[in-house]
Each structure stands twice: as structure tokens, then as C-alpha cells.
Scaffold this motif. Structure first.
Motif, PDB file in Angstrom:
ATOM      1  N   PHE A 102       0.824  -1.225   0.000  1.00 52.75           N
ATOM      2  CA  PHE A 102       0.000   0.000   0.000  1.00 52.75           C
ATOM      3  C   PHE A 102       0.851   1.266   0.000  1.00 52.75           C
ATOM      4  O   PHE A 102       0.396   2.318  -0.423  1.00 52.75           O
ATOM      5  CB  PHE A 102      -1.154  -0.018   1.022  1.00 52.75           C
ATOM      6  CG  PHE A 102      -0.847  -0.168   2.478  1.00 52.75           C
ATOM      7  CD1 PHE A 102      -0.168   0.799   3.173  1.00 52.75           C
ATOM      8  CD2 PHE A 102      -1.323  -1.279   3.174  1.00 52.75           C
ATOM      9  CE1 PHE A 102       0.070   0.672   4.532  1.00 52.75           C
ATOM     10  CE2 PHE A 102      -1.079  -1.431   4.535  1.00 52.75           C
ATOM     11  CZ  PHE A 102      -0.378  -0.449   5.216  1.00 52.75           C
ATOM     12  N   CYS A 173      -9.496  -1.008   4.011  1.00 56.04           N
ATOM     13  CA  CYS A 173      -9.052  -2.176   4.757  1.00 56.04           C
ATOM     14  C   CYS A 173     -10.300  -3.040   4.950  1.00 56.04           C
ATOM     15  O   CYS A 173     -11.222  -2.646   5.662  1.00 56.04           O
ATOM     16  CB  CYS A 173      -8.482  -1.715   6.100  1.00 56.04           C
ATOM     17  SG  CYS A 173      -7.725  -3.041   7.034  1.00 56.04           S
ATOM     18  N   ASP A 205      -6.824  -3.432   0.956  1.00 57.53           N
ATOM     19  CA  ASP A 205      -6.014  -4.341   1.780  1.00 57.53           C
ATOM     20  C   ASP A 205      -6.942  -5.421   2.325  1.00 57.53           C
ATOM     21  O   ASP A 205      -7.756  -5.169   3.211  1.00 57.53           O
ATOM     22  CB  ASP A 205      -5.365  -3.524   2.904  1.00 57.53           C
ATOM     23  CG  ASP A 205      -4.562  -4.388   3.873  1.00 57.53           C
ATOM     24  OD1 ASP A 205      -4.758  -5.614   3.899  1.00 57.53           O
ATOM     25  OD2 ASP A 205      -3.746  -3.817   4.627  1.00 57.53           O
TER      26      ASP A 205
HETATM   27  C1  LIG Z   1      -4.662  -4.513   7.673  1.00 59.33           C
HETATM   28  C2  LIG Z   1      -3.242  -4.968   7.713  1.00 59.33           C
HETATM   29  N1  LIG Z   1      -2.455  -4.780   6.643  1.00 59.33           N
HETATM   30  C3  LIG Z   1      -1.158  -5.177   6.631  1.00 59.33           C
HETATM   31  C4  LIG Z   1      -0.595  -5.791   7.736  1.00 59.33           C
HETATM   32  C5  LIG Z   1       0.845  -6.200   7.725  1.00 59.33           C
HETATM   33  O1  LIG Z   1       1.196  -6.763   6.525  1.00 59.33           O
HETATM   34  P1  LIG Z   1       2.700  -7.163   6.175  1.00 59.33           P
HETATM   35  O2  LIG Z   1       3.306  -7.747   7.422  1.00 59.33           O
HETATM   36  O3  LIG Z   1       2.522  -8.166   5.073  1.00 59.33           O
HETATM   37  O4  LIG Z   1       3.384  -5.940   5.706  1.00 59.33           O
HETATM   38  C6  LIG Z   1      -1.381  -5.994   8.877  1.00 59.33           C
HETATM   39  C7  LIG Z   1      -0.793  -6.600  10.077  1.00 59.33           C
HETATM   40  O5  LIG Z   1      -1.321  -6.536  11.149  1.00 59.33           O
HETATM   41  C8  LIG Z   1      -2.735  -5.589   8.853  1.00 59.33           C
HETATM   42  O6  LIG Z   1      -3.533  -5.787   9.904  1.00 59.33           O
END
Ligand SMILES: Cc1ncc(COP(=O)(O)O)c(C=O)c1O
Length: 392
Positions: A102, A173, A205
């Protein structure tokens, strides 16, 4: 009724993470504090994933890996099976993490100085990603809908009022961290159409999509809603949350539109490291061979979520809402007596339970409780919270 043999997997006796290098547990090293903050679960990774990793270790090959066909088809088939979305393997861009994904999307949002909109409260890296890319953040606070059991929903009037012609990206999200919503088709359509009408990009996401607990709100990938929405959407997914392998740094974007995909890949050039071989091995095994484990996990997490709801309901001064998805509960602590609980995180930490501070998500007075742990540990944490409140 569970659709499988849940006793096959033992979520009641997790590994001792105090002796591991876990971020979550090292924060409480040497203290009698139960860590319920950072979003990983205290369970061991699924047996087929561990087995696949062990096979790779036995081969001794820790070199650079090129994605291979059975890996890509495990992802494609898993997404079709679990989310009813048929994707082309060419749409997939492997990434070392969803956060990287993102942050890259923000670089594609118009020009420096343009804005990126998101619904708050939200996972903290959403709040910094636009700034990292030289863009500005536009926050629209969600509101609670009494007709939906107090669930948090988008305030569309507020969102529309805050976005301008310089708002070039909508960052969503879904399922939502921290409010635990799995948004409905109607809500997602309205969000998608909002972006279409303003010709905005969308970054969705969906890292928590495998963790929908409420059977009435199945995950709907935003990009399945219409062609117009799909061609402007970068969907981010990963095996990491669902199969509890976030330390293996493995994720991917799904970008149906070839031109948008090329822009995304170009922005990544020279900055994004290769996805690591162990992460890719684990990804294949998770999507292909750990389906039963996921269903058993969801049963267990549903039990934990119910326990959290019941227990929080008995704590004066704290309110929460039903968790549709994720292993995270969002606690409104604003009605706790102020003298001793000015800082709710510090108050509960001093009483033996460490949760995430709502301020980091843009919501002072709230806490996020991670219930991805054994029932016994969860019970102990909730009991400590009850005692702490009773003795204010
Ligand atoms: C909504 C969201 N996106 C991304 C992540 C983390 O992703 P990454 O570890 O693949 O960067 C989290 C971790 O808690 C999350 O809750």
C-alpha cells in the motif's frame, strides 16, 4: 456444527513464545503481563506448512527463488475456493509484505501533494503511507450504526465532504483492522462507485480475508463487484494472517488491469526485495494444503470472540461491537472512570494485560485486543481486566 474434525488440531496448547524471538512476547519479557497487542496468533503454523518448510531446509537450498507454476496455481485455486474470485496468475505481483504494497500504491496516486482517503480508525501504517509517498492523508471517521448492532460503518456524507478533485486514491481495509468489520456488498459497492465517480484509484487491503468468523458476512473481494471497479483496484492479500506466518514476509497484489500493474511494478523496481524462498514455500502449502486447518482455526476463534463479547459486556465502562472478521476486538474505553484510566493502555498493562493503544489507530480512548491465543490465556487476560476494573 463444525464442517470438519476440529480436534485434529490443538489450539489449546500453543508453543511457548516466551522463549522465541516474538515481537509480541519480547515486549513483556521478565514481566507477568499477557501480550495481546501485535497481530499475530500464539498458535503454531499449520502442520503442512511446517512440513513443506522442513523439506526445503533438508534440501539446504536457501538461494533466490523464481515463482513456480504450482505456487501460482495454489494461490489462484485457493482464492477461487475461499473467496469465489477467479483470478489470472498474470494479475499477481508477489511482494515482501502488504505494507510495502500500500505504500507503493500511494506513489501511484496522482502527483506529490495530492491526497489519499481512508476510513479511520485504521491499522497505523495506513496513516503514514500517504506521507511516505509525499501525498496528504484525508481521514474520514467511521460511525456506529445502531441498526447493525453498533457496527462501525462508513459515513459517506463525511467521506464525500472531505475528498476533493485532488483525492486520487481510496485506501480500504476489508476486513477492517481494528473494527473487525467484513463489509457488506452494499457498502463495498457504494465505496467502489464513489471511487469510480471521482476517477480514483483504489487500494484494497484484504490481508484478513481468510479470517471471516461471521458466516452471514462472507468476504467479498472489492474487485469482483464490477469491471469499472476492478480496473482501478490494487487488491493486497497474503497468507500471513490467516495461516499465522507473518514472520515469513510474503504477500501479493492482484491487479487485473495490465497498465496499472505495470505502473505498480515500475514503482517497485530497485526498492522491493525478492520474496524469500521460505515465504513462497509456505504460501504454496498454506493455500493448497491447510484448508482444514483454517476451518478449525475459525471455529476456535469464534469461541474466543464469543468469550470476549460476553466478558466485555460484564465490564462497566468498556463497550465493544461484534467481530465479523479478524482475531481483533476494538474496545471503547472512553467511559472508564477518568482518574485512573486517563491512559487505558497503561492502566491495563499495569494490571497484567498489554493491548494496542487506540491512539496509534487515530482513536484515543480505545484499545485493540488480540484474541488469537489459547482459550486459557484469553480467560486469564479477561479475568485480569475484570479485576482491574473492579478495583479502580
Ligand atoms: C490490515 C493490515 N495490513 C497489513 C498488515 C501487515 O502486513 P505485512 O506484514 O505483510 O506488511 C497488517 C498486520 O497486522 C494488517 O492488519
Amino acid at each position: 456444527m463444525p464442517h470438519h474434525d476440529a480436534v485434529q488440531y490443538d489450539f489449546d496448547t500453543p508453543p511457548d513464545r516466551r522463549r522465541s524471538h516474538s515481537i509480541k512476547w519480547s515486549r513483556v519479557a521478565g514481566r507477568d503481563v499477557i501480550p495481546m497487542w501485535v497481530a499475530d496468533m500464539d498458535f503454531a503454523a499449520p502442520p503442512p506448512v511446517l512440513q513443506a518448510l522442513q523439506t526445503q531446509i533438508a534440501m539446504g537450498d536457501m538461494g533466490y527463488a523464481a515463482p513456480w507454476p504450482s505456487l501460482m496455481s495454489a494461490i489462484v485455486d485457493g482464492i477461487a475456493r475461499d473467496h469465489d474470485w477467479n483470478i489470472d496468475p498474470d494479475w499477481i505481483v508477489l511482494l515482501p509484505g502488504v505494507v510495502s504494497g500500500f505504500n507503493l500504491a500511494c506513489l501511484l496516486a496522482g502527483e506529490p501533494g495530492d491526497t489519499v482517503a481512508t476510513l479511520t480508525p485504521v491499522y497505523p501504517p495506513f496513516l503514514s503511507a500517504p506521507h511516505n509517498a509525499g501525498r496528504k492523508l484525508v481521514r474520514s471517521d467511521m460511525v456506529q450504526d445502531g441498526a447493525q448492532g453498533g457496527r462501525w460503518v462508513c459515513d459517506f456524507d463525511d467521506l464525500a465532504a472531505r475528498c476533493t478533485s485532488r483525492t486520487r486514491l481510496l485506501m480500504l481495509c476489508n476486513p477492517h483492522n481494528p473494527v473487525g468489520r467484513s463489509f457488506s456488498r452494499a457498502e463495498l459497492s457504494q465505496l467502489g462507485e464513489f471511487a469510480v465517480a471521482r476517477d480514483m484509484l483504489i487500494c484494497s487491503d484484504e490481508i484478513h480475508c481468510g479470517l471471516v468468523l461471521n458466516p452471514n458476512t462472507p468476504h467479498i473481494p472489492l474487485a469482483t463487484l464490477s469491471e469499472d471497479i476492478a480496473r482501478r483496484t490494487i487488491t493486497l492479500m497474503a497468507p500471513s494472517k490467516t495461516w499465522n506466518i507473518p514472520g515469513l514476509s510474503c504477500a501479493f497484489a492482484v491487479i487485473p488491469d495490465a497498465a496499472l500493474r505495470r505502473r505498480f511494478q515500475r514503482a517497485a523496481e530497485g526498492l522491493m526485495p525478492h520474496t524469500n524462498v521460505m515465504g513462497l514455500i509456505a504460501t504454496e502449502a498454506a493455500y493448497r494444503d491447510a484448508h482444514d486447518w483454517r476451518l478449525a482455526l475459525l471455529d476456535y476463534l469464534r469461541g474466543n470472540a464469543e468469550l470476549v463479547q460476553r466478558s466485555i459486556a460484564s465490564m462497566p465502562g468498556i463497550r465493544t461491537t461484534p467481530v465479523d472478521a479478524t482475531y481483533l476486538a476494538w474496545l471503547d474505553c472512553r467511559e472508564l472512570p477518568k482518574e485512573k484510566t486517563q491512559n487505558p493502555m497503561a492502566f491495563f498493562e499495569a494490571n497484567g494485560v498489554l493491548m494496542s493503544d487506540g491512539r496509534d489507530f487515530g482513536a484515543p480512548g480505545f484499545l485493540r485486543l488480540n484474541f488469537g491465543c489459547s482459550r486459557t490465556l484469553l480467560n486469564e487476560a479477561l479475568t485480569r481486566m475484570q479485576h482491574a476494573i473492579a478495583h479502580i
